[in-house]
Motif scaffolding. Structure first.
Motif, short mmCIF file in Angstrom:
data_model
loop_
_atom_site.label_atom_id
_atom_site.label_comp_id
_atom_site.label_asym_id
_atom_site.label_seq_id
_atom_site.Cartn_x
_atom_site.Cartn_y
_atom_site.Cartn_z
N ASP A 1 0.81 -1.21 0.00
CA ASP A 1 0.00 0.00 0.00
C ASP A 1 0.85 1.26 0.00
O ASP A 1 0.41 2.31 -0.48
CB ASP A 1 -0.93 0.00 1.22
CG ASP A 1 -1.97 1.09 1.14
OD1 ASP A 1 -2.69 1.13 0.13
OD2 ASP A 1 -2.06 1.89 2.09
N GLN A 2 2.07 1.19 0.52
CA GLN A 2 2.93 2.37 0.59
C GLN A 2 3.54 2.74 -0.75
O GLN A 2 4.00 3.87 -0.93
CB GLN A 2 4.05 2.14 1.61
CG GLN A 2 3.59 2.15 3.05
CD GLN A 2 3.05 3.51 3.46
OE1 GLN A 2 1.87 3.67 3.76
NE2 GLN A 2 3.92 4.51 3.47
N ALA A 3 3.56 1.80 -1.69
CA ALA A 3 4.17 2.09 -2.99
C ALA A 3 3.38 3.18 -3.72
O ALA A 3 2.17 3.30 -3.57
CB ALA A 3 4.22 0.83 -3.84
N ILE A 4 4.09 3.96 -4.50
CA ILE A 4 3.48 5.02 -5.31
C ILE A 4 3.12 4.42 -6.67
O ILE A 4 3.99 3.88 -7.36
CB ILE A 4 4.45 6.20 -5.50
CG1 ILE A 4 4.86 6.78 -4.15
CG2 ILE A 4 3.83 7.27 -6.38
CD1 ILE A 4 6.02 7.77 -4.24
N ALA A 5 1.87 4.52 -7.05
CA ALA A 5 1.41 4.04 -8.35
C ALA A 5 1.25 5.24 -9.28
O ALA A 5 0.46 6.14 -9.00
CB ALA A 5 0.09 3.29 -8.23
N ALA A 6 2.02 5.24 -10.37
CA ALA A 6 1.98 6.35 -11.32
C ALA A 6 1.58 5.84 -12.69
O ALA A 6 2.06 4.79 -13.14
CB ALA A 6 3.34 7.04 -11.40
N GLY A 7 0.71 6.58 -13.37
CA GLY A 7 0.27 6.21 -14.70
C GLY A 7 0.57 7.29 -15.72
O GLY A 7 0.41 8.49 -15.44
N PHE A 8 1.03 6.87 -16.89
CA PHE A 8 1.29 7.78 -18.00
C PHE A 8 0.48 7.30 -19.19
O PHE A 8 0.56 6.13 -19.57
CB PHE A 8 2.78 7.80 -18.36
CG PHE A 8 3.11 8.64 -19.57
CD1 PHE A 8 3.48 9.96 -19.44
CD2 PHE A 8 3.04 8.09 -20.85
CE1 PHE A 8 3.78 10.74 -20.55
CE2 PHE A 8 3.34 8.85 -21.97
CZ PHE A 8 3.71 10.18 -21.82
N THR A 9 -0.33 8.19 -19.77
CA THR A 9 -1.14 7.80 -20.91
C THR A 9 -0.85 8.72 -22.09
O THR A 9 -0.70 9.93 -21.92
CB THR A 9 -2.64 7.85 -20.58
OG1 THR A 9 -2.99 9.17 -20.12
CG2 THR A 9 -2.98 6.84 -19.49
N MET A 10 -0.75 8.13 -23.27
CA MET A 10 -0.48 8.86 -24.49
C MET A 10 -1.63 8.64 -25.45
O MET A 10 -1.98 7.50 -25.77
CB MET A 10 0.84 8.38 -25.11
CG MET A 10 1.23 9.07 -26.40
SD MET A 10 2.90 8.59 -26.97
CE MET A 10 2.60 6.91 -27.53
N ARG B 1 3.85 16.12 -8.33
CA ARG B 1 3.16 15.33 -7.31
C ARG B 1 4.00 14.12 -6.91
O ARG B 1 4.12 13.79 -5.72
CB ARG B 1 1.79 14.90 -7.83
CG ARG B 1 0.99 14.10 -6.81
CD ARG B 1 -0.46 13.92 -7.22
NE ARG B 1 -1.16 13.06 -6.26
CZ ARG B 1 -1.63 13.47 -5.10
NH1 ARG B 1 -1.49 14.73 -4.75
NH2 ARG B 1 -2.25 12.63 -4.29
N LEU B 2 4.58 13.44 -7.90
CA LEU B 2 5.42 12.28 -7.59
C LEU B 2 6.62 12.69 -6.72
O LEU B 2 6.98 11.98 -5.77
CB LEU B 2 5.91 11.62 -8.87
CG LEU B 2 4.86 10.89 -9.71
CD1 LEU B 2 5.48 10.37 -11.00
CD2 LEU B 2 4.24 9.73 -8.93
N ALA B 3 7.23 13.82 -7.05
CA ALA B 3 8.39 14.28 -6.28
C ALA B 3 7.98 14.59 -4.84
O ALA B 3 8.69 14.25 -3.89
CB ALA B 3 8.99 15.52 -6.94
#
Length: 282
Positions: free
Chosen positions: A168-177, A270-272
């Motif tokens: 749960d602590q992991a950061i989930a990041a999504g990139f869409t093109m 936000r990720l930073a």
């Protein structure tokens, strides 16, 4: 922010060759575009997060490619494009390939200025994955937008569920093109006929791209651990005909505007911030 310019510059060169000898800028059977997008995200994140730079310099953080994460709750698994992680069993990542070598492997097109900047950053290396700190997933919607939306949504939605089901602590990041070109040369429809009789896919733009943008905006997002959704996600619009002509960014609507939570720069910021607060005691 340099990642999106790196992406379109790299995709402007037809480097993906199919078994018929055709060379493509984008091919749905290749993960090249995903890896280039993730490379750019990590590059921008290294520039924007001093804590991440320190952790990399101290050998506490490495990266993994195509890492399989398994959801502990539902026992489902998924390969993530790129993860930032602690090295397995506390091993220092001294032998794995570097971010610079990965750029060469995926033919990432860097300017002289970007190469100079990369040389000033601490060396981020690939290593066996221990604990996942951040998982990056990159997806594209290039043609047949409306028909592709259910699968695009399901694939993106399953990613954050798997990541947070594992930790749960992991950061989930999504990139869409999303492609905004009015016509498109599909590798699937032009395997043998590209040179002699190309079949063009025609799009109703900006309507088709807008449908994809609206669907991606429906994905769940979260503001803290324990909630369900992506920690950060961006939507980038590109004009890619896939015929060898240059790929460009579209920055007018329906592309997210500066300050929008789906804008690429907003995602990096936000990720930073999340990394700096969530892993300050790593």
């Amino acid at each position: 922010m340099r990642g999106t310019q790196i992406l379109v510059r790299t995709l402007s060169k037809p480097t993906r060759e199919d078994r018929f000898g055709n060379r493509w800028q984008y091919h749905s059977r290749s993960d090249h575009h995903s890896k280039v997008a993730c490379w750019g995200i990590v590059f921008d994140l290294m520039l924007g997060c001093s804590l991440l730079r320190r952790h990399v310099d101290e050998g506490r953080v490495a990266f993994g490619i195509n890492h399989e994460m398994r959801d502990f709750v539902h026992d489902r698994k998924k390969n993530l494009d790129l993860v930032l992680c602690t090295p397995s069993a506390g091993q220092a990542p001294t032998a794995g390939r570097t971010l610079e070598i990965m750029a060469a492997d995926y033919e990432v097109d860097l300017s002289d200025e970007e190469r100079a900047i990369l040389s000033t950053l601490p060396t981020l290396r690939e290593a066996p994955v221990g604990s996942v700190l951040m998982a990056l997933e990159a997806k594209a919607c290039m043609t047949a937008h409306q028909r592709a939306l259910p699968r695009l949504y399901d694939e993106l939605n399953s990613s954050h569920l798997t990541v947070h089901g594992a930790t749960d602590q992991a950061i989930a990041a999504g990139f869409t093109m999303v492609n905004v070109a009015e016509r498109y040369l599909s590798p699937d429809l032009n395997k043998k006929t590209r040179a002699t009789d190309p079949e063009w896919s025609l799009h109703r733009q900006p309507r088709d791209a807008g449908l994809a943008v609206d669907k991606i905006r429906q994905l769940p997002k979260r503001s803290k651990p324990g909630d369900v959704g992506y920690d950060a996600i961006s939507i980038v619009l590109v004009d890619c005909v896939n015929d060898g002509s240059p790929v460009s960014l579209m920055e007018t609507p329906p592309a997210p505007q500066e300050g929008d939570i789906y804008h690429y720069a907003s995602m990096i910021d936000r990720l930073a911030h999340i990394y700096a607060t969530r892993f300050k005691d790593l």
